[in-house]
Design an enzyme around this catalytic site. Structure first.
Site, short mmCIF file in Angstrom:
data_model
loop_
_atom_site.label_atom_id
_atom_site.label_comp_id
_atom_site.label_asym_id
_atom_site.label_seq_id
_atom_site.Cartn_x
_atom_site.Cartn_y
_atom_site.Cartn_z
N TRP A 156 0.85 -1.18 0.00
CA TRP A 156 0.00 0.00 0.00
C TRP A 156 0.90 1.25 0.00
O TRP A 156 1.86 1.34 0.78
CB TRP A 156 -0.92 0.01 1.24
CG TRP A 156 -1.68 1.30 1.31
CD1 TRP A 156 -2.73 1.67 0.51
CD2 TRP A 156 -1.42 2.41 2.18
NE1 TRP A 156 -3.14 2.94 0.83
CE2 TRP A 156 -2.35 3.42 1.85
CE3 TRP A 156 -0.49 2.64 3.18
CZ2 TRP A 156 -2.38 4.64 2.50
CZ3 TRP A 156 -0.52 3.87 3.83
CH2 TRP A 156 -1.46 4.85 3.49
N ARG A 159 -9.48 -2.94 7.93
CA ARG A 159 -10.09 -1.61 7.84
C ARG A 159 -11.56 -1.69 8.28
O ARG A 159 -12.45 -1.13 7.65
CB ARG A 159 -10.01 -1.06 6.41
CG ARG A 159 -9.99 0.46 6.39
CD ARG A 159 -10.18 1.03 5.00
NE ARG A 159 -9.96 2.47 5.00
CZ ARG A 159 -10.54 3.32 4.18
NH1 ARG A 159 -11.38 2.91 3.28
NH2 ARG A 159 -10.28 4.60 4.25
N ASP A 207 -14.03 1.33 -5.40
CA ASP A 207 -12.91 1.01 -4.51
C ASP A 207 -13.02 -0.42 -3.99
O ASP A 207 -14.08 -1.06 -4.11
CB ASP A 207 -12.91 2.00 -3.33
CG ASP A 207 -11.51 2.30 -2.81
OD1 ASP A 207 -10.61 1.46 -3.01
OD2 ASP A 207 -11.33 3.36 -2.20
N ASN A 224 -11.04 -2.18 -0.63
CA ASN A 224 -9.98 -1.82 0.31
C ASN A 224 -9.44 -2.91 1.22
O ASN A 224 -8.96 -2.61 2.31
CB ASN A 224 -10.48 -0.66 1.18
CG ASN A 224 -10.24 0.68 0.50
OD1 ASN A 224 -9.14 0.94 0.03
ND2 ASN A 224 -11.26 1.51 0.42
N CYS A 284 -10.17 1.51 -8.35
CA CYS A 284 -9.31 1.83 -7.21
C CYS A 284 -9.34 0.62 -6.28
O CYS A 284 -10.36 -0.03 -6.14
CB CYS A 284 -9.86 3.06 -6.50
SG CYS A 284 -9.04 3.46 -4.95
N ASP A 327 -2.41 5.55 -3.45
CA ASP A 327 -2.79 6.57 -2.46
C ASP A 327 -1.62 7.49 -2.17
O ASP A 327 -1.79 8.54 -1.55
CB ASP A 327 -3.24 5.90 -1.15
CG ASP A 327 -4.70 5.48 -1.21
OD1 ASP A 327 -5.40 5.88 -2.15
OD2 ASP A 327 -5.14 4.73 -0.31
C1 GLA Z 1 -9.04 4.12 -0.35
C2 GLA Z 1 -8.73 4.87 -1.62
C3 GLA Z 1 -8.67 6.35 -1.32
C4 GLA Z 1 -9.96 6.81 -0.72
C5 GLA Z 1 -10.29 6.00 0.50
C6 GLA Z 1 -11.67 6.30 1.01
O1 GLA Z 1 -7.99 4.18 0.54
O2 GLA Z 1 -7.55 4.41 -2.20
O3 GLA Z 1 -8.38 7.07 -2.50
O4 GLA Z 1 -10.99 6.69 -1.67
O5 GLA Z 1 -10.24 4.60 0.24
O6 GLA Z 1 -11.99 5.58 2.14
#
Ligand code: GLA
Length: 726
Positions: A183, A431, A467, A469, A514, A536
């Protein structure tokens, strides 16, 4: 001539060859030669630049007497004489593991610049049938290969290895270039000379599969040195967003087999009688002029075929994330929209934090799964904000993370069975969230419904940031019952089936891929997504390494590249605003900060940089990339995008390390220009240029000598030049 050869080859009968035959798969400058011997063995004889009489490979059987007795098998299978890394490994119903494939025929067809060759193989003992499909993209010099495996027997079999494609090479040395990361440090270049035995690059993360390794590589042959401009280079990229495995298997004679496909990790895939398994595509290219041409081949292919609406220019934007995070009101967003419009940007993107009522998304601990507007935060709703943006002449985008659910949500309470899990085991949070089980068709419907529902919030939604995550842990599906081995494969297929539905209904919405930054960067996803969120990490310094490496395989136009505030929120580093702009302007430019915090001076510079970006933006999207200096090998990073007709170019130069040099003018050779034509060179966004030749006109060959030597005296000095032919 090429057409006649292929048609002649296509007429070959669908049975064991009476005599050896060869199969030619070729593009304008490259050639892949397969031969089928009298005994039906199919071998890969050559992948390289085009030669005149490839049939001559038929005379050569010198490689078939190696220790494995099998030579470079086009589909290395477990069993028979073959004992090394396999592309195909099947367990049959009686528990046996041997597969031996024999050529039974091939056919070719040509359509719109693509030659498709299908080669048929069969194992006569088990009735397993395999088809190899090669799409040869003539002009782009790219060959896309996949495999279809048909269970022709009467009982269910298990696929233990089912790679998309294998290629074989013979060279003294193999220099592998690939990327590792994490990351905020995605896409870090690593180079190594391959030793003997097997080097594996793999992901078992389920989703977010590219955050550590990317399913792609460059391979320089017969050299220990990486060169942009010289030597034979192969590039490969697997178009798959799930677990992947790239194996580089070098035998005792020094020959290399590259085997690329889905990772078989926990995925012994069952295939019922009559069923076909279709592997993902493996994208190959070859260059005899160094790594630069290999990248350009892939980029052209990406533009014309590989990326959803490749090469279409996308808007510049202001994203709310780092400027507002979860803390905003309607008023905050409207003022950001005003600023975006005032600075000359073209879109505003509302990131995380706008949704969920009972478990409001005011931080990352709650709300994922409940995709309704949080009216406590945004009482006027999304349409109000989106329409405001449109009234100001901006497009509007919105963030979603539809594959995920927070335990703190209504969705987690209503459908606990939709969460990826293994019976009796803790479902670990990352997360504060869990993954939804996309192998389940009901979940696929739900996830499609999220996108559909969000699009209905306003007719003014032009862009969606999708996204994802976290990775998958304690993997498993309540839907798949005892067939858990299907899980990883069917999760990814489920994602693609959702994306297919989305694209049918919403062909025009721009969708960004993303995944905590660059956790899902592959040509499988890019078939549906317009662009990626590269990382990021928006620190201009770190971005030099990430963007350089991303562009080894993926084209610059897919890279979301944003200017953010300093100290950088990820790295803590402070870089000049101009340096940050000069770096972000090498991709799809965006801003990710609170514009009201700009000083008047910074705001003026921002407006200037944004305005000048529009002058050459088409080159970012449709130009050819020439890497002039690598951040990994030099104190300077430099690159150029050159118009395909060589009439214009933009050149970016950056100093990444201060060297205390008395002469700080660093020479760069601008490649890719027309040597005969004269180009007027102008530095952008400054009142006084850092190059002695600014404003003057020079021939392309002069600019390729190293006479172009802008003065970049300090760490983070940078300069962007615009070149126009007379
Ligand atoms: C991820 C994305 C970020 C943002 C956050 C929002 O980390 O990579 O750009 O959108 O989520 O929670």
């Amino acid at each position: 001539m090429k057409h006649i050869l292929l048609i002649a080859a296509a007429l070959f009968c669908a049975c064991l060859p009476a005599r050896a035959t060869y199969i030619l798969i070729q593009t304008d400058h490259t050639q892949l030669v397969l031969t089928a011997q009298e005994d039906g063995a199919l071998r890969t004889r050559y992948y390289g630049k085009r030669i005149e009489a490839p049939w001559q490979f038929l005379n050569d059987d010198s490689r078939f007497h190696g220790p494995n007795g099998s030579g470079p098998m086009t589909v290395p299978t477990t069993g028979g004489k073959y004992v090394r890394e396999a592309a195909l490994h099947v367990r049959y119903a009686d528990g046996s593991h041997n597969t031996e494939l024999y050529y039974t025929g091939h056919k070719s067809e040509y359509r719109n610049g693509v030659f498709t060759t299908t080669v048929m193989l069969r194992d006569p003992v088990t009735d397993l049938a395999v088809q190899l499909i090669y799409d040869a993209y003539e002009k782009e010099d790219v060959i896309v290969a996949h495999t279809e495996i048909v269970n022709g027997g009467k009982k269910t079999i298990e696929l233990l290895d089912y790679a998309s494609s294998a290629m074989h090479f013979e060279a003294d040395r193999y220099l592998l270039t690939h990327t590792w990361g994490g990351w905020a440090t995605e896409m870090q270049v690593e180079r190594e000379l391959l030793g003997h035995d097997t080097k594996v690059i793999e992901s078992r993360r389920g989703v977010q599969t590219t955050q550590n390794n990317n399913p792609s590589f460059l391979l320089s042959l017969n050299t220990a040195e990486f060169s942009e401009t010289a030597g034979d280079v192969i590039a490969g990229a697997l178009a798959w967003s799930g677990n992947f495995r790239l194996a580089f298997d070098r035998d005792d004679a020094g020959r290399l087999s590259v085997i690329a496909g889905i990772s078989p990790f926990a995925s012994a895939y069952p295939l019922a009688p009559g069923e076909t398994f279709i592997t993902p595509d493996m994208v190959w290219t070859f260059s005899s002029a160094g790594a630069g041409q290999a990248s350009r081949n892939l980029h052209r292919w990406a533009r014309n075929w590989g990326v959803y609406r490749g090469g279409q220019v996308h808007p510049t934007l202001l994203n709310s994330w780092e400027g507002a995070y979860f803390t905003f009101t309607t008023e905050t967003l409207l003022r950001m929209i005003d600023d975006a419009a005032g600075m000359g940007l073209e879109m505003f993107v509302l990131d995380d934090g706008w949704f969920a009522k009972d478990f409001p998304r005011n931080n990352d601990a709650a709300g994922l799964g409940d995709w309704e507007v949080n009216t406590a935060k945004l009482p006027e709703g999304i349409d109000y904000v989106a329409s405001y943006a449109h009234d100001k002449g901006l497009k509007f985008g919105i963030w979603i993370e539809p594959e995920m659910v927070n335990p703190q949500s209504n969705l987690a309470r209503r459908h606990p069975e939709w969460v990826v899990q293994s019976p009796g085991r803790e479902i670990y949070q990352e997360r504060n969230q869990w993954v939804l089980d996309l192998s389940n068709p009901k979940v696929q419907d739900f996830v499609f419904g999220i996108f559909d529902g969000v699009m209905k919030l306003s007719k003014n939604i032009d862009y969606v940031k999708w996204d994802c995550n976290r990775v998958i842990q304690s993997f498993g599906s309540t839907y798949l019952g005892k067939e858990q081995d299907r899980f990883f494969v069917e999760y990814c297929q489920g994602l693609y089936s959702v994306m297919k539905r989305i694209r049918t209904k919403y062909p025009d919405v721009i969708i960004q891929c993303c995944s905590s930054g660059g956790g899902r960067v592959d040509y499988g996803a890019l078939h549906y997504f317009d662009e990626i969120w590269t990382s990021d990490n928006t620190d201009g310094d770190c971005r030099a390494y990430i963007q350089y490496a991303t562009n080894l395989i993926y084209p610059p136009f897919i890279m979301g590249a944003h200017v953010s505030a300093v100290p950088n929120h990820q790295s803590g580093n402070v870089t000049p605003l101009k340096f940050r702009f000069d770096m972000a302007c090498a991709g799809r430019l965006g801003l990710e900060l609170q514009p009201k915090n700009f000083s008047a001076r910074d705001r003026a510079l921002a407006e200037r940089c944004i305005a000048s970006y529009y002058q050459y933006r088409d080159l970012v999207f449709t130009g050819d990339l020439y890497r002039l200096s690598s951040p990994y090998d030099s104190d300077y990073y430099a690159l150029a995008y050159v118009a395909p007709d060589k009439s214009r170019a933009v050149v970016y130069t950056y100093c990444l390390r201060y060297q205390h040099r008395t002469g700080s003018q660093h020479p760069f050779r601008i490649d890719g220009l027309d040597p005969q034509r004269k180009y007027k060179v102008r530095e952008l966004n400054v009142d006084r240029s850092c190059w002695w030749g600014d404003g003057q006109t020079f021939t392309g060959d002069f600019l390729g000598t190293g006479a172009f030597n802008p003065d970049l005296p300090q760490k983070y000095s940078s300069a962007v030049f615009y070149l126009e032919a007379e």
